[in-house]
Design a protein around this motif. Structure first.
Motif, PDB file in Angstrom:
ATOM      1  N   GLY A 164       0.781  -1.228   0.000  1.00 29.17           N
ATOM      2  CA  GLY A 164       0.000   0.000   0.000  1.00 29.17           C
ATOM      3  C   GLY A 164       0.811   1.276   0.000  1.00 29.17           C
ATOM      4  N   GLN A 165       2.134   1.158  -0.176  1.00 32.36           N
ATOM      5  CA  GLN A 165       2.997   2.352  -0.182  1.00 32.36           C
ATOM      6  C   GLN A 165       3.188   2.809  -1.632  1.00 32.36           C
ATOM      7  OE1 GLN A 165       6.497   1.915   2.546  1.00 32.36           O
ATOM      8  NE2 GLN A 165       5.647  -0.143   2.896  1.00 32.36           N
ATOM      9  N   MET A 166       2.153   3.420  -2.170  1.00 27.87           N
ATOM     10  CA  MET A 166       2.129   3.696  -3.599  1.00 27.87           C
ATOM     11  C   MET A 166       3.123   4.775  -4.023  1.00 27.87           C
ATOM     12  SD  MET A 166       0.264   1.499  -4.940  1.00 27.87           S
ATOM     13  CE  MET A 166      -0.845   0.229  -4.333  1.00 27.87           C
ATOM     14  N   GLY A 167       3.372   5.724  -3.148  1.00 26.40           N
ATOM     15  CA  GLY A 167       4.355   6.750  -3.490  1.00 26.40           C
ATOM     16  C   GLY A 167       5.740   6.157  -3.679  1.00 26.40           C
ATOM     17  N   GLU A 168       6.144   5.290  -2.755  1.00 26.62           N
ATOM     18  CA  GLU A 168       7.435   4.620  -2.869  1.00 26.62           C
ATOM     19  C   GLU A 168       7.457   3.678  -4.062  1.00 26.62           C
ATOM     20  OE1 GLU A 168      10.740   4.256  -0.996  1.00 26.62           O
ATOM     21  OE2 GLU A 168       9.973   6.272  -1.343  1.00 26.62           O
ATOM     22  N   ALA A 169       6.344   2.966  -4.284  1.00 25.05           N
ATOM     23  CA  ALA A 169       6.263   2.076  -5.431  1.00 25.05           C
ATOM     24  C   ALA A 169       6.456   2.845  -6.731  1.00 25.05           C
ATOM     25  CB  ALA A 169       4.922   1.353  -5.437  1.00 25.05           C
ATOM     26  N   HIS A 170       5.833   4.008  -6.818  1.00 24.49           N
ATOM     27  CA  HIS A 170       5.952   4.834  -8.019  1.00 24.49           C
ATOM     28  C   HIS A 170       7.401   5.264  -8.232  1.00 24.49           C
ATOM     29  CE1 HIS A 170       5.744   8.521 -10.453  1.00 24.49           C
ATOM     30  NE2 HIS A 170       4.645   7.986 -10.993  1.00 24.49           N
ATOM     31  N   ARG A 171       8.061   5.702  -7.161  1.00 27.49           N
ATOM     32  CA  ARG A 171       9.453   6.164  -7.282  1.00 27.49           C
ATOM     33  C   ARG A 171      10.369   5.040  -7.754  1.00 27.49           C
ATOM     34  NH1 ARG A 171      14.016   5.939  -4.421  1.00 27.49           N
ATOM     35  NH2 ARG A 171      13.055   4.767  -2.711  1.00 27.49           N
ATOM     36  N   LEU A 172      10.253   3.871  -7.148  1.00 22.93           N
ATOM     37  CA  LEU A 172      11.140   2.755  -7.460  1.00 22.93           C
ATOM     38  C   LEU A 172      10.884   2.208  -8.861  1.00 22.93           C
ATOM     39  CD1 LEU A 172      10.845   1.097  -3.971  1.00 22.93           C
ATOM     40  CD2 LEU A 172      13.009   1.890  -4.984  1.00 22.93           C
ATOM     41  N   MET A 173       9.608   2.054  -9.230  1.00 21.68           N
ATOM     42  CA  MET A 173       9.311   1.511 -10.554  1.00 21.68           C
ATOM     43  C   MET A 173       9.669   2.502 -11.655  1.00 21.68           C
ATOM     44  SD  MET A 173       5.820  -0.673 -10.143  1.00 21.68           S
ATOM     45  CE  MET A 173       5.652  -2.002  -8.956  1.00 21.68           C
ATOM     46  N   SER A 174       9.498   3.782 -11.388  1.00 23.69           N
ATOM     47  CA  SER A 174       9.916   4.796 -12.370  1.00 23.69           C
ATOM     48  C   SER A 174      11.410   4.671 -12.641  1.00 23.69           C
ATOM     49  CB  SER A 174       9.604   6.197 -11.865  1.00 23.69           C
ATOM     50  OG  SER A 174       8.231   6.419 -11.774  1.00 23.69           O
ATOM     51  N   ALA A 175      12.181   4.502 -11.557  1.00 26.09           N
ATOM     52  CA  ALA A 175      13.634   4.358 -11.706  1.00 26.09           C
ATOM     53  C   ALA A 175      13.973   3.095 -12.484  1.00 26.09           C
ATOM     54  CB  ALA A 175      14.294   4.332 -10.325  1.00 26.09           C
TER      55      ALA A 175
ATOM     56  N   PHE B 295       3.713  -1.133 -13.055  1.00 28.73           N
ATOM     57  CA  PHE B 295       3.722   0.317 -12.865  1.00 28.73           C
ATOM     58  C   PHE B 295       2.369   0.912 -13.230  1.00 28.73           C
ATOM     59  CE2 PHE B 295       5.253   4.658 -14.330  1.00 28.73           C
ATOM     60  CZ  PHE B 295       5.437   5.144 -13.037  1.00 28.73           C
ATOM     61  N   ALA B 296       1.750   0.387 -14.282  1.00 26.28           N
ATOM     62  CA  ALA B 296       0.419   0.868 -14.670  1.00 26.28           C
ATOM     63  C   ALA B 296      -0.593   0.636 -13.551  1.00 26.28           C
ATOM     64  CB  ALA B 296      -0.033   0.168 -15.948  1.00 26.28           C
ATOM     65  N   ASN B 297      -0.477  -0.490 -12.861  1.00 26.43           N
ATOM     66  CA  ASN B 297      -1.397  -0.761 -11.758  1.00 26.43           C
ATOM     67  C   ASN B 297      -1.200   0.238 -10.626  1.00 26.43           C
ATOM     68  OD1 ASN B 297      -3.507  -2.311 -10.661  1.00 26.43           O
ATOM     69  ND2 ASN B 297      -2.066  -3.449  -9.387  1.00 26.43           N
ATOM     70  N   VAL B 298       0.059   0.628 -10.376  1.00 26.95           N
ATOM     71  CA  VAL B 298       0.327   1.668  -9.375  1.00 26.95           C
ATOM     72  C   VAL B 298      -0.299   2.989  -9.822  1.00 26.95           C
ATOM     73  CG1 VAL B 298       2.157   3.062  -8.320  1.00 26.95           C
ATOM     74  CG2 VAL B 298       2.423   0.579  -8.492  1.00 26.95           C
ATOM     75  N   LEU B 299      -0.121   3.335 -11.083  1.00 27.36           N
ATOM     76  CA  LEU B 299      -0.702   4.575 -11.597  1.00 27.36           C
ATOM     77  C   LEU B 299      -2.224   4.554 -11.485  1.00 27.36           C
ATOM     78  CD1 LEU B 299       1.551   4.938 -14.765  1.00 27.36           C
ATOM     79  CD2 LEU B 299       1.518   6.522 -12.814  1.00 27.36           C
ATOM     80  N   HIS B 300      -2.838   3.413 -11.748  1.00 25.36           N
ATOM     81  CA  HIS B 300      -4.301   3.273 -11.607  1.00 25.36           C
ATOM     82  C   HIS B 300      -4.718   3.533 -10.165  1.00 25.36           C
ATOM     83  CE1 HIS B 300      -8.355   1.675 -11.965  1.00 25.36           C
ATOM     84  NE2 HIS B 300      -8.080   0.744 -11.048  1.00 25.36           N
ATOM     85  N   THR B 301      -3.964   2.971  -9.223  1.00 23.00           N
ATOM     86  CA  THR B 301      -4.283   3.178  -7.805  1.00 23.00           C
ATOM     87  C   THR B 301      -4.138   4.647  -7.426  1.00 23.00           C
ATOM     88  OG1 THR B 301      -3.488   0.943  -7.346  1.00 23.00           O
ATOM     89  CG2 THR B 301      -3.742   2.424  -5.462  1.00 23.00           C
ATOM     90  N   LEU B 302      -3.202   5.327  -8.045  1.00 23.64           N
ATOM     91  CA  LEU B 302      -2.987   6.762  -7.789  1.00 23.64           C
ATOM     92  C   LEU B 302      -3.926   7.639  -8.610  1.00 23.64           C
ATOM     93  CD1 LEU B 302       0.933   6.743  -7.751  1.00 23.64           C
ATOM     94  CD2 LEU B 302      -0.572   7.043  -5.763  1.00 23.64           C
TER      95      LEU B 302
END
Length: 564
Positions: free
Chosen positions: A62-73, A88-95
């Motif tokens: 559930g730590q979507m901000g961190e997930a976004h940062r790491l997957m972007s990298a 990453f798309a699933n993280v973006l959907h959650t956000l």
């Protein structure tokens, strides 16, 4: 000591560490896996697998901000990795960044056509973007290959429901539940589809089953309350909404539905307090943001101050709550009205109105404002203190002169008639009647009917032509001031629950209203009279959908009217 030193100097094996972490990850031991992934990232900050998999663990936690940062990298290192693009798309959907999610999913599908997970997530993103037909096509593709895919079935069902295809949606939910009878979301959505199909008892059973598995499901408690409202079990409905509010005190849909049940039960003080949540319910735009200055809810006297009263909902609501204008004027307030254009001329006649303006017109200066629907709260209204003096709305001389000759030329008793409200009203299917159902009334000797129906549907026009004692004037009415003149010149108004019945009631004219089994709150649950319109007689359905029974009662009553 030498052996220890040898161990400490051993090179960090990132491949082995990632393999161990992945094994733990697959076993569901997320915290242990996360520690190893984090060590790998620290040792090799540009390692694609370490960044991607640590990001995946963060997303699962559930730590979507961190997930976004790491997957972007990770994707900067390898932008063509389908699995990483999908995750990453699933993280973006959650956000709630679904346009970005869709772009990543399309890229993943270009790299790996037919990927089932990518197609499923693509459908989810399209649903969130209100591209529902396209979303259903994605789910269809997934299900063509794997008819047992529960996520695709559930998501296609919810998309079909969004299009109003509730029977089709119900089929998908039933397939899921045939395999997994306790699937909470399928049970909840089954209940919602049944609710929309007016299978209220069955909906109630589905919500109860969902709540047995998920007692904190606020949506199920709220829709359970809605089903109980449709069954006229408002005390139980109120309890159900209160359960939802106990779980989430800021759940506006539960609060606003609770308000309607409390008001129906005559608990006006608490009901109108809860009614203030209407501004935050799903699909509601908070019109108050367009007004400057301070809102007034009765906290202080208004002598020597100007108050703007603003229409907010339908024409009938504006007419109903205009009854408070004379009370404000007598308290020393200067009252400015802003209403729907159709009501401007009519409500300008209310005693105490200093000026009346249509929406969009320039308003004079004012000190405070109050939405019309908040006036009962501001006046601390209880059943015994409802301002029920009528008439408080009048037909003016000019409009009376315009209609007098044509109405008074009609033979026998003159009865104003309307049978349908606005087609886009959320409760239209319950409160409106097909004109053909009224034919037993229209053939009554000794009565001239005057149709003030503004919007004709289907075969209405042809049916009206066949009825020799019906004069249709709905297409000649410019505004509600015209309608008021016709009502004033007639002997009786017969209507479903629309603005016309509010108009006749506010004018103190004799009126009969045809009500569905579960009526709007202002008509209460029992009896032939409403405290809001004492001269209006209520004809109620005895069972859901029983318009023939209502019409038979009306026909008998009209016999007596014609004979007088």
């Amino acid at each position: 000591m030498r052996n220890c030193a040898a161990v400490q100097s051993r090179p960090f094996n990132i491949a082995q560490t990632l393999q161990e972490a992945l094994s733990l990850h697959q076993q569901g031991r997320l915290r242990e896996a996360e520690k190893l992934y984090a060590r790998a990232v620290k040792a090799a900050p540009n390692n694609f697998d370490a960044l991607h998999l640590l990001g995946l663990i963060k997303a699962q936690s559930g730590q979507m901000g961190e997930a976004h940062r790491l997957m972007s990298a990770a994707l900067k290192i390898n932008p063509n990795a389908p699995d990483a693009l999908v995750n990453f798309a699933n993280v973006l959907h959650t956000l709630k960044r679904d346009a970005d999610a869709l772009a990543h999913l399309d890229k993943a599908l270009a790299l790996r056509p037919g990927d089932q997970e990518a197609l499923l997530y693509r459908g989810n993103a399209l649903s969130a973007l209100d591209r529902t037909e396209e979303a259903i096509a994605c789910f269809d593709t997934v299900l063509a290959r794997n008819p047992a895919n529960g996520d695709a079935l559930l998501n296609r069902g919810t998309a079909l429901a969004r299009l109003g295809r509730y029977a089709d949606a119900l089929t998908d939910f039933d397939v899921i539940l045939a395999r997994v009878p306790q699937n909470v979301e399928a049970l909840y959505n089954r209940g919602t589809a049944r609710l929309e199909l007016e299978r209220h008892e069955q909906a109630l059973a589905a919500f109860d089953a969902a709540l047995a598995g998920a007692p904190q499901h606020t949506g199920a408690w709220t829709n359970r309350g809605r089903a109980l409202q449709a069954l006229n079990r408002h005390a139980e409905a109120a309890t159900s909404f209160e359960k939802a509010i106990a779980i989430d005190k800021n759940f506006a849909d539960a609060h606003s539905n609770l308000a309607l049940s409390l008001l129906t039960l005559g608990q006006l003080s608490r009901g109108f307090a809860e009614y203030e949540w209407r501004w935050k319910r799903s699909g509601m735009t908070d019109a108050r943001r367009g007004y400057r200055g301070r809102a007034w809810l009765g906290e202080f006297p208004l002598a020597q101050r100007t108050i703007l009263l603003a229409a907010e909902q339908g024409l009938g609501d504006s007419i109903q709550f205009a009854r408070y204008v004379p009370l404000l004027a007598r308290s020393g307030a200067k009252v400015v009205l802003e209403v729907q254009p159709e009501l401007k001329a009519l409500l300008a006649t209310v005693d105490g109105v200093a000026s009346c303006h249509a929406r969009g017109e320039t308003l004079p200066a004012y000190d405070v404002y109050c939405p019309l629907g908040s006036l009962p709260l501001a006046f601390k209204t209880e059943p015994a203190t409802i301002p029920a003096d009528s008439p408080y709305v009048h037909a003016d001389d000019a409009h009376m002169a315009k209609w007098r000759a044509s109405v008074e030329a009609l033979p026998g008793k003159r009865v104003v008639l309307t049978w349908a409200g606005h087609a886009r009203h959320p409760n239209d299917r319950n409160r409106s009647i097909a004109l053909e159902m009224l034919e037993p009334l229209l053939a009554r000797d000794g009565i001239s009917f005057i149709s003030v129906q503004r919007d004709l549907r289907g075969d209405d026009a042809a049916l009206l032509v066949r009825q020799k004692n019906v004069t249709h004037v709905g297409d000649k009415l410019n505004d509600m001031a015209d309608t008021a003149a016709v009502v004033a010149l007639a002997d009786l108004t017969v209507a479903v629950d629309t603005s016309v019945i509010h108009l006749a009631g506010a004018m103190g004219r004799q009126a009969w209203v045809m009500l569905p089994f579960s009526p709007d709150w202002r008509w209460t649950l029992t009896g032939e009279r409403s405290p809001w319109y004492p001269r209006t007689r209520l004809f109620r359905q005895a069972t859901p959908g029983d318009w023939p029974g209502v019409i038979a009662s009306l026909r008998d009553a009209l016999v007596r009217v014609a004979a007088d």
